[in-house]
Design an enzyme around this catalytic site. Structure first.
Site, PDB file in Angstrom:
ATOM      1  N   THR A 213       0.859  -1.324  -0.192  1.00  0.00           N
ATOM      2  CA  THR A 213      -0.035  -0.036   0.164  1.00  0.00           C
ATOM      3  C   THR A 213       0.741   1.302  -0.161  1.00  0.00           C
ATOM      4  O   THR A 213       0.547   2.276  -0.572  1.00  0.00           O
ATOM      5  CB  THR A 213      -0.897  -0.127   1.258  1.00  0.00           C
ATOM      6  OG1 THR A 213      -1.565  -1.361   1.144  1.00  0.00           O
ATOM      7  CG2 THR A 213      -1.970   1.159   1.058  1.00  0.00           C
TER       8      THR A 213
ATOM      9  N   ASP B 227       3.050   4.946   6.438  1.00  0.00           N
ATOM     10  CA  ASP B 227       3.428   3.447   6.134  1.00  0.00           C
ATOM     11  C   ASP B 227       2.195   2.670   6.236  1.00  0.00           C
ATOM     12  O   ASP B 227       0.941   2.943   6.699  1.00  0.00           O
ATOM     13  CB  ASP B 227       4.417   3.182   7.287  1.00  0.00           C
ATOM     14  CG  ASP B 227       5.250   1.969   6.847  1.00  0.00           C
ATOM     15  OD1 ASP B 227       4.980   1.262   5.939  1.00  0.00           O
ATOM     16  OD2 ASP B 227       6.358   1.683   7.663  1.00  0.00           O
TER      17      ASP B 227
ATOM     18  N   LYS C 256       3.010  -4.631  12.514  1.00  0.00           N
ATOM     19  CA  LYS C 256       4.042  -4.580  11.215  1.00  0.00           C
ATOM     20  C   LYS C 256       5.280  -5.505  11.081  1.00  0.00           C
ATOM     21  O   LYS C 256       5.395  -6.026  12.151  1.00  0.00           O
ATOM     22  CB  LYS C 256       4.531  -3.035  11.200  1.00  0.00           C
ATOM     23  CG  LYS C 256       3.349  -2.000  10.971  1.00  0.00           C
ATOM     24  CD  LYS C 256       3.767  -0.748  11.232  1.00  0.00           C
ATOM     25  CE  LYS C 256       4.998  -0.287  10.373  1.00  0.00           C
ATOM     26  NZ  LYS C 256       4.602  -0.721   8.842  1.00  0.00           N
TER      27      LYS C 256
ATOM     28  N   GLY D 195       5.404  -7.637   8.164  1.00  0.00           N
ATOM     29  CA  GLY D 195       5.198  -8.719   7.128  1.00  0.00           C
ATOM     30  C   GLY D 195       6.465  -8.673   6.028  1.00  0.00           C
ATOM     31  O   GLY D 195       6.581  -9.460   5.468  1.00  0.00           O
TER      32      GLY D 195
ATOM     33  N   GLU E 253      11.274   0.717   9.934  1.00  0.00           N
ATOM     34  CA  GLU E 253       9.926   1.278  10.186  1.00  0.00           C
ATOM     35  C   GLU E 253       9.935   1.970  11.408  1.00  0.00           C
ATOM     36  O   GLU E 253       9.002   2.998  11.606  1.00  0.00           O
ATOM     37  CB  GLU E 253       8.616   0.329   9.829  1.00  0.00           C
ATOM     38  CG  GLU E 253       9.000   0.126   8.239  1.00  0.00           C
ATOM     39  CD  GLU E 253       7.868  -1.027   8.160  1.00  0.00           C
ATOM     40  OE1 GLU E 253       7.480  -1.232   6.893  1.00  0.00           O
ATOM     41  OE2 GLU E 253       7.468  -2.029   8.906  1.00  0.00           O
TER      42      GLU E 253
END
Length: 221
Positions: free
Chosen positions: A29, A81, A94, A96, A103
């Site tokens: 995304t 993000d 988060k 994956g 991040e």
């Protein structure tokens, strides 16, 4: 679902304003958000980006988005993000995509974090998606054993026949902790274990959630 991801990614790019330093997320995304930012830069928008992975860095370079590092800046205006799971309190899982350490560094250095996701990522309780935990290669088996003592079931992430390696040269254990009813407590406990570099629980970092729906709408939470 790609249309939902594209719609929400492009909508998120509208939060970026002239002169901002932007944390550029990683994932399917965030990819569309960066593509839109590239168009905006080519049209004259003046921004600087700080990527959260090598893949994002390559994408930004391809699009001509000027990049900086933490040797250039200490705080970012905004980070956009994705997430693998989002609970009603805006706590996230988060990692994956394997970029959770970078991040989290970037998110914590930002004045604001906006999360982009499709509606499948919204959950009542975290943990259906296995929690990524980045660990150093040395003694990872002992780290995995210690996580088992916390009632987690760790699985060493693979990349084909090889062990998956993060951009930082570490391994990832994908851990089944479902249901995660106290994410803050679990995050703190995991980060106390020797060998754990960081975990994929993002606590109290997301300010705004943009959710793309299957019919192309974008919901703002």
């Amino acid at each position: 679902m790609i249309n939902a991801k594209k719609a929400v990614g492009e909508r998120a790019a509208a939060y970026v304003e002239e002169g901002m330093t932007v944390g550029l997320g990683t994932g399917s995304t965030a990819y569309w958000m960066i593509e839109k930012l590239g168009e905006m830069v080519q049209a004259g928008l003046n921004i600087k980006g700080l990527p959260t992975s090598k893949a994002t860095e390559e994408q930004a370079n391809r699009l001509g988005i000027p990049l900086v590092t933490f040797s250039d800046v200490k705080q970012l205006d905004i980070t956009i993000d994705g997430a693998d799971e989002i609970d009603p309190q805006f706590q996230l899982i988060k990692g994956g995509g394997g970029a959770l350490l970078r991040e989290k560094i970037v998110a914590k250095a930002s004045r604001r974090m906006i999360v982009v996701a499709d509606e499948s990522k919204l959950v009542d309780v975290l943990g259906t998606f296995k929690l990524p935990v980045e660990v150093v290669p040395y003694g990872w088996e002992k780290t995995a054993f210690d996580i088992q003592l916390m009632e987690g079931t760790p699985h060493l992430r693979k990349d084909g026949d090889n062990t998956y390696m993060t951009d930082n040269g570490n391994y990832i254990l994908d851990v089944d902790f479902y249901p995660i009813r106290e994410p803050r407590k679990l995050s703190e406990a995991l980060n106390q274990l020797p060998g754990v570099v960081e975990n994929g629980l993002f606590i109290d970092l997301a300010e705004t959630i943009l959710v793309g729906t299957s019919d192309g709408r974008v919901l703002i939470k």
